[in-house]
Design an enzyme around this catalytic site. Structure first.
Site, PDB file in Angstrom:
ATOM      1  N   GLY A  45       0.835  -1.193   0.000  1.00 40.17           N
ATOM      2  CA  GLY A  45       0.000   0.000   0.000  1.00 40.17           C
ATOM      3  C   GLY A  45       0.865   1.236   0.000  1.00 40.17           C
ATOM      4  O   GLY A  45       2.035   1.202   0.405  1.00 40.17           O
ATOM      5  N   GLN A  50       2.774   9.971   1.425  1.00 39.51           N
ATOM      6  CA  GLN A  50       4.068   9.295   1.508  1.00 39.51           C
ATOM      7  C   GLN A  50       4.989   9.656   0.354  1.00 39.51           C
ATOM      8  O   GLN A  50       6.198   9.425   0.439  1.00 39.51           O
ATOM      9  CB  GLN A  50       3.876   7.783   1.553  1.00 39.51           C
ATOM     10  CG  GLN A  50       3.250   7.294   2.842  1.00 39.51           C
ATOM     11  CD  GLN A  50       3.104   5.799   2.815  1.00 39.51           C
ATOM     12  OE1 GLN A  50       2.102   5.279   2.353  1.00 39.51           O
ATOM     13  NE2 GLN A  50       4.120   5.106   3.322  1.00 39.51           N
ATOM     14  N   CYS A  92       6.064  -0.056   7.322  1.00 37.00           N
ATOM     15  CA  CYS A  92       5.654   1.109   6.536  1.00 37.00           C
ATOM     16  C   CYS A  92       6.834   1.559   5.674  1.00 37.00           C
ATOM     17  O   CYS A  92       7.962   1.629   6.158  1.00 37.00           O
ATOM     18  CB  CYS A  92       5.226   2.231   7.482  1.00 37.00           C
ATOM     19  SG  CYS A  92       4.655   3.718   6.656  1.00 37.00           S
ATOM     20  N   LEU A  93       6.538   1.870   4.421  1.00 30.83           N
ATOM     21  CA  LEU A  93       7.597   2.360   3.536  1.00 30.83           C
ATOM     22  C   LEU A  93       8.194   3.668   4.043  1.00 30.83           C
ATOM     23  O   LEU A  93       9.324   4.002   3.716  1.00 30.83           O
ATOM     24  CB  LEU A  93       7.058   2.529   2.109  1.00 30.83           C
ATOM     25  CG  LEU A  93       6.601   1.244   1.420  1.00 30.83           C
ATOM     26  CD1 LEU A  93       6.023   1.558   0.041  1.00 30.83           C
ATOM     27  CD2 LEU A  93       7.729   0.239   1.314  1.00 30.83           C
ATOM     28  N   HIS A 134      -4.439   1.179   7.502  1.00 25.79           N
ATOM     29  CA  HIS A 134      -3.087   1.738   7.536  1.00 25.79           C
ATOM     30  C   HIS A 134      -2.960   2.912   6.563  1.00 25.79           C
ATOM     31  O   HIS A 134      -2.458   3.985   6.921  1.00 25.79           O
ATOM     32  CB  HIS A 134      -2.079   0.630   7.189  1.00 25.79           C
ATOM     33  CG  HIS A 134      -0.653   1.079   7.201  1.00 25.79           C
ATOM     34  ND1 HIS A 134       0.224   0.732   8.199  1.00 25.79           N
ATOM     35  CD2 HIS A 134       0.062   1.835   6.324  1.00 25.79           C
ATOM     36  CE1 HIS A 134       1.410   1.258   7.945  1.00 25.79           C
ATOM     37  NE2 HIS A 134       1.338   1.925   6.808  1.00 25.79           N
ATOM     38  N   GLU A 135      -3.421   2.710   5.319  1.00 27.33           N
ATOM     39  CA  GLU A 135      -3.275   3.766   4.302  1.00 27.33           C
ATOM     40  C   GLU A 135      -4.192   4.956   4.573  1.00 27.33           C
ATOM     41  O   GLU A 135      -3.793   6.105   4.370  1.00 27.33           O
ATOM     42  CB  GLU A 135      -3.508   3.196   2.906  1.00 27.33           C
ATOM     43  CG  GLU A 135      -2.538   2.108   2.489  1.00 27.33           C
ATOM     44  CD  GLU A 135      -1.060   2.435   2.706  1.00 27.33           C
ATOM     45  OE1 GLU A 135      -0.676   3.623   2.584  1.00 27.33           O
ATOM     46  OE2 GLU A 135      -0.290   1.505   2.995  1.00 27.33           O
ATOM     47  N   HIS A 138      -2.681   7.233   7.006  1.00 32.59           N
ATOM     48  CA  HIS A 138      -1.720   8.159   6.391  1.00 32.59           C
ATOM     49  C   HIS A 138      -2.412   9.425   5.889  1.00 32.59           C
ATOM     50  O   HIS A 138      -1.858  10.523   5.977  1.00 32.59           O
ATOM     51  CB  HIS A 138      -0.997   7.499   5.203  1.00 32.59           C
ATOM     52  CG  HIS A 138       0.203   6.707   5.585  1.00 32.59           C
ATOM     53  ND1 HIS A 138       1.306   7.250   6.186  1.00 32.59           N
ATOM     54  CD2 HIS A 138       0.474   5.388   5.430  1.00 32.59           C
ATOM     55  CE1 HIS A 138       2.212   6.317   6.393  1.00 32.59           C
ATOM     56  NE2 HIS A 138       1.723   5.171   5.938  1.00 32.59           N
TER      57      HIS A 138
END
Length: 175
Positions: A45, A50, A92-93, A134-135, A138
Site C-alpha cells: 500500500g 508518503q 511502513c515504507l 493503515h493507508e 496516512h
C-alpha cells in the site's frame, strides 16, 4: 515513474490530506506513479502523502504485484464502519525496517471513488482491511507507530534516532 518515498519524521506525513475535487490526467498519472513506486519498494500500500502529495489518494495491492486484479486505486476513501479486532505485524515504507504488532478492526466498510470518479462501497476483511486502515491513517497524518502503546512508541522513536545517527536511516524533508 518511481517517486521518492518520504520518511519519518518528514512533516508531510503528519498533515491531514485534502480531498480530490476532480479527477484529471494529473491524478491518474499520480496513481500510476504511486503503483509503480509501491511495487518497486515491495509494498502492499501507498498513500499520496508518503510521496509528498497531500491528497486523499491511496493504492493497495495485497498480492504485491502478483495479481493485477488485486490492485486498488482509491480516491477519497473513508471508513464508514468497522467491526471485530485483529492484531498483526505492520511495517511502513515511510518507516523502513521497523515492524510492530498493531491492533486494527478485522472488517471495515470503505466508501470511495475509483479512478473514473465512480463512487463505490467495499467491504474488506483481514489483511485487506488492515491495509485500508493503515493507508487511510496516512491520509489523516497518522502513522502505525501512533497506534502502539506509549512505551513501544518511545522505544521505536529512540531506535529510529539511533539509526539516523548511525546513517542507517535516511530522513527526507523536515521535522
Amino acid at each position: 515513474m518511481i517517486l521518492e518515498v518520504k520518511t519519518f519524521p518528514d512533516k508531510v506525513l503528519r498533515i491531514k490530506a485534502e480531498p480530490v475535487d476532480s479527477i484529471d490526467e494529473s491524478i491518474t498519472e499520480l496513481l500510476d506513479n504511486m503503483v509503480e513506486t509501491m511495487h518497486a519498494r515491495s509494498g502492499v500500500g501507498l498513500a499520496a502523502p508518503q510521496v509528498g502529495i497531500s491528497k486523499r489518494l491511496i493504492v493497495i495491492d495485497t498480492s504485491a504485484g502478483e495479481n493485477e486484479g488485486m490492485l486498488l486505486r482509491v480516491i477519497n476513501p473513508e471508513i464508514i464502519s468497522a467491526e471485530g479486532e485483529q492484531v498483526g505485524e505492520e511495517g511502513c515504507l515511510s518507516i523502513p525496517g521497523e515492524y510492530e504488532p498493531v491492533r486494527r478492526a478485522e472488517k471495515v466498510t470503505v466508501k470511495a471513488m475509483d479512478e473514473n470518479g465512480k463512487p463505490y462501497t467495499m467491504e474488506a476483511e483481514g489483511f485487506l482491511a488492515r491495509a485500508f486502515q493503515h493507508e487511510i491513517d496516512h491520509l489523516d497524518g497518522v502513522l502505525f507507530i501512533d497506534r502502539l502503546p506509549s512505551y513501544k512508541k518511545d522505544t521505536l522513536k529512540k531506535t529510529i534516532k539511533r539509526r539516523i545517527a548511525d546513517g542507517d536511516y535516511v530522513v527526507t524533508g523536515t521535522k
